[in-house]
Every structure is written in structure tokens, then in C-alpha cells.
Design a protein around this motif. Structure first.
Motif, short mmCIF file in Angstrom:
data_model
loop_
_atom_site.label_atom_id
_atom_site.label_comp_id
_atom_site.label_asym_id
_atom_site.label_seq_id
_atom_site.Cartn_x
_atom_site.Cartn_y
_atom_site.Cartn_z
N HIS A 45 0.82 -1.21 0.00
CA HIS A 45 0.00 0.00 0.00
C HIS A 45 0.86 1.26 0.00
N SER A 46 2.04 1.18 0.59
CA SER A 46 2.91 2.35 0.63
C SER A 46 3.62 2.59 -0.69
N GLY A 47 3.47 1.66 -1.61
CA GLY A 47 4.13 1.82 -2.90
C GLY A 47 5.49 1.20 -2.97
N VAL A 48 6.01 0.69 -1.85
CA VAL A 48 7.33 0.07 -1.85
C VAL A 48 7.18 -1.39 -2.26
N ASP B 93 16.24 -7.28 -6.32
CA ASP B 93 16.70 -6.76 -5.02
C ASP B 93 17.32 -5.37 -5.19
N LYS B 94 18.03 -5.18 -6.30
CA LYS B 94 18.63 -3.86 -6.55
C LYS B 94 17.56 -2.81 -6.82
N VAL B 95 16.51 -3.20 -7.53
CA VAL B 95 15.42 -2.26 -7.80
C VAL B 95 14.75 -1.83 -6.50
N VAL B 96 14.51 -2.79 -5.62
CA VAL B 96 13.88 -2.47 -4.34
C VAL B 96 14.77 -1.53 -3.53
N ALA B 97 16.08 -1.79 -3.53
CA ALA B 97 17.00 -0.92 -2.79
C ALA B 97 17.01 0.49 -3.38
N PHE C 85 14.60 1.91 -5.01
CA PHE C 85 13.30 2.50 -4.71
C PHE C 85 13.30 3.11 -3.31
N ARG C 86 13.83 2.37 -2.38
CA ARG C 86 13.82 2.85 -0.99
C ARG C 86 14.78 4.02 -0.77
N ALA C 87 15.75 4.17 -1.67
CA ALA C 87 16.71 5.27 -1.54
C ALA C 87 16.19 6.57 -2.15
N LEU C 88 15.04 6.53 -2.82
CA LEU C 88 14.49 7.74 -3.44
C LEU C 88 14.08 8.75 -2.36
N ILE D 214 8.39 10.51 -11.21
CA ILE D 214 8.63 9.75 -12.44
C ILE D 214 9.57 8.58 -12.16
N GLU D 215 10.65 8.86 -11.42
CA GLU D 215 11.60 7.80 -11.07
C GLU D 215 10.92 6.74 -10.19
N HIS D 216 10.09 7.22 -9.29
CA HIS D 216 9.33 6.34 -8.41
C HIS D 216 8.47 5.37 -9.23
N GLU D 217 7.74 5.89 -10.20
CA GLU D 217 6.87 5.06 -11.01
C GLU D 217 7.67 4.11 -11.90
N ALA D 218 8.80 4.60 -12.42
CA ALA D 218 9.64 3.75 -13.27
C ALA D 218 10.16 2.55 -12.49
N LEU D 219 10.59 2.79 -11.25
CA LEU D 219 11.11 1.69 -10.44
C LEU D 219 9.99 0.73 -10.03
N ARG D 220 8.81 1.27 -9.77
CA ARG D 220 7.67 0.40 -9.46
C ARG D 220 7.37 -0.53 -10.64
N ASN D 221 7.36 0.04 -11.83
CA ASN D 221 7.09 -0.77 -13.03
C ASN D 221 8.19 -1.80 -13.26
N ALA D 222 9.43 -1.38 -13.01
CA ALA D 222 10.55 -2.31 -13.19
C ALA D 222 10.44 -3.48 -12.21
N ALA D 223 10.07 -3.17 -10.96
CA ALA D 223 9.93 -4.23 -9.96
C ALA D 223 8.83 -5.21 -10.37
#
Length: 338
Positions: free
Chosen positions: A14-17, A46-50, A52-55, A105-114
Motif C-alpha cells: 500500500h505504501s508503494g514500496v 533486489d537492486k530495484v527495491v534498494a 526505490f527505498r533510496a528515493l 517519475i523515477e518512483h513510477e519507473a522503479l515500481r514498473n521495473a519491480a
């Protein structure tokens, strides 16, 4: 829940992570790690998740609200003291909103990549059942070999107070057998997990179930192969005819079909014998079942039939035989299929 189901359910929270991809049980994880595509994709996610959390925080509205309140207070203060008005904050607000837009935009891109990587993992998982089965089968062989080296039969496993009278060497051997049993149980859970099934058939556990457990007879092995005990492992390790395995999809299909045919033949012979017995006439349901079995048995190829049964080819095969024999007779050749 199977590993594949958990994998597919590892959507975004729900938090988007992105949630971490579920970890498989040890044998299954080891099997999947032998697949280069899986290993690379798993590490990539795992790299995508990391990342994402660093944004940085993408919600700057609270900062803009604080900035607006502070600016209003400065304006009031300037008016009260007859001072020049403070500089407009439009540029600061614009900068905050621009940064939020870029981060969004970066947030959404990483979500889609994950999500894409998760789909890719699921695809690799579904496409690799035989690779997983081969790895688990190798590990199964290692467990059985180690158990066989202990030389413990089911009759050797003590119960109750008998365990207290064992020597140190015997206790150590039994302890090792228990450890191997735990490894076997975990492997069987991984096997079911890989197939996304909660229950497996005996053909998933033994290559020759048709020989070990004839139709109408109880299973000769102790306990449930899917939840093995020390007695079960000892039986498998010390019974020469027990061919335990983790089959590939084709191997399982062949074994399951062979078991089905063996049981059909046995049931067919049983009902035929019962019908010949004058004191035991068949019921209507039994006659119907006998007819079903007769059709199944008679269409079974000769190599799959027991020698005592009278094989009759399928009608289309018989018709083809007659045509070929007629042609051969016309050509003065010896008829075939005598």
C-alpha cells in the motif's frame, strides 16, 4: 501457499514500496539458483527495491504548506512594522514541485521495473520445472546414500524406553538419521512447492509404484512419503526394490500412466474371476465397470500387457492388418502379423 503463488502475490504494498520477493525453501532456492536467468533476475529485483527505498520523498506538499505559512507570517510582520514586503516564494514552490515531479517519475519507473522483474521471475519459474526436478533428484540421491551408509532398518529404530539402552554409536547413527529425515521432509515440501500442489501422488515419490503397491494392496512403505519419518527413510534406504525419485514432468506422466494401466489390468482380472465364480454374480455397477476396464485393457499395446492376457488390437489396427495381409497374399508374400 505454494512458492509460485507467493511469488505472484508479491505485488506492491500500500505504501508503494515493492515487497521483497518471497524466499523459497532451501532445496528449492538452491535448485532455482542453478538457473542463470533466475539468479540474475532475482538479484536485479533486489537492486530495484534498494533503489526505490533510496528515493527522496516525492510528497512536497507539506513543505510547500509550511513555506506558505512562513511567508504569510513574514508579510504580516512587514506590514505591522512598515517594512518592505518579503520576496515572492514562487520560485521556491516551483522548484519543490519540479523536484517532486522528477522523483515521482523515477518512483513510477522503479515500481514498473519491480513488477516486470517479478513477472519475469514467475515466467522463469514456470518454465523450469524439469531443471528444478533434476536438482532435487540429485539431492534426494545424496540423502538416500547417506541414510543407506548408516545401515539402519525400520526394525532397528527403538521405541519408548528402548532408546535409553542404546550405545553411544547407535544413538549417534539414529540422530544422523533424524537429521537426514528432516532434510528429506524439506526436500519433499520443496517438490510440492515447485509443482504448486499441496498433495502429491505415490508416482511423485517412487518410480516403480506399480511394482511396489499392486492394485488392492496397502503401501509397503511406512508413513506418508510426503511427510517422511525416520522409519520411512530407513525403509527407502534399505529396500532394494524401492526406486525413489523426483521425476520430471514426462517421467511422472509415464509412471502415472503405467500405474493406472497396471491397476486397470488387476481390477479387470479380479472382476473377470468374480464373474466366472457361480456363487458371486456381478452387480449392474460391477458389470458396467468391467465393460469400461475391458475397453481400456484391450486397447493397451502388447508390450504393456501381462503375458496371460489375450491382446486384441484396436478395430482400426485390425482393419489395417487385414488390408495389408490381403495385399501380401495378392503379391504372393507371406502374410505378416501372424
Amino acid at each position: 501457499m505454494s512458492y509460485l503463488t507467493a511469488l505472484e502475490n508479491a505485488a506492491l504494498s500500500h505504501s508503494g514500496v515493492p515487497r521483497p520477493t518471497p524466499r523459497a525453501s532451501r532445496p528449492l532456492a538452491a535448485a532455482l539458483d542453478t538457473i542463470p536467468e533466475w539468479k540474475a533476475a532475482f538479484a536485479g529485483r533486489d537492486k530495484v527495491v534498494a533503489a526505490f527505498r533510496a528515493l527522496p520523498n516525492t510528497n512536497h506538499e507539506a513543505q510547500i504548506a509550511d513555506l506558505t505559512r512562513a511567508h504569510s507570517a513574514q508579510i504580516v510582520d512587514a506590514m505591522v512594522h512598515n517594512q518592505p514586503l518579503p520576496a515572492p516564494i514562487g520560485e521556491q514552490v516551483t522548484e519543490l514541485r519540479d523536484r517532486a515531479a522528477v522523483a515521482g517519475i523515477e518512483h513510477e519507473a522503479l515500481r514498473n521495473a519491480a513488477a516486470s522483474l517479478l513477472d519475469h521471475l514467475a515466467h522463469i519459474y514456470r518454465a523450469s520445472p524439469d531443471t528444478v526436478a533434476a536438482h532435487l533428484h540429485t539431492r534426494l540421491g545424496q540423502i538416500i546414500d547417506q541414510a543407506r551408509d548408516l545401515g539402519i532398518t525400520p526394525a532397528d529404530i527403538p521405541t519408548g524406553n528402548d532408546a535409553l539402552r542404546l550405545g553411544e554409536e547407535q544413538r549417534a547413527a539414529l540422530l544422523r538419521l533424524e537429521e537426514l529425515t528432516a532434510d528429506l521432509a524439506e526436500l519433499r515440501r520443496s517438490q510440492a512447492e515447485a509443482l504448486s500442489r499441496t498433495e502429491l501422488t505415490s508416482a511423485h515419490y517412487f518410480a516403480n509404484t506399480d511394482e511396489l503397491q499392486p492394485w488392492g494392496e496397502d503401501a509397503p512403505w511406512p508413513g506418508d512419503p510426503g511427510r517422511p519419518t525416520a522409519a520411512h527413510l530407513a525403509w527407502v534406504a534399505t529396500t532394494p526394490g524401492a526406486r525413489t525419485w523426483v521425476p520430471t514432468s514426462d517421467q511422472y506422466a509415464d509412471a502415472h500412466q503405467r500405474l493406472k494401466k497396471a491397476h486397470q489390468r488387476a481390477e479387470y482380472n479380479h472382476l473377470k474371476a468374480a464373474r466366472r465364480h457361480k456363487g458371486a454374480p456381478l452387480s449392474a455397477a460391477q458389470e458396467h465397470r468391467l465393460g469400461q476396464l475391458e475397453r481400456a485393457v484391450k486397447n493397451t499395446p502388447p508390450e504393456d500387457m501381462s503375458p496371460s492376457e489375450n491382446y486384441r488390437p484396436h478395430p482400426e489396427v485390425a482393419a489395417a492388418k487385414r488390408r495389408i495381409d490381403a495385399r501380401n497374399r495378392a503379391e504372393n508374400h507371406r502374410p505378416i502379423w501372424r
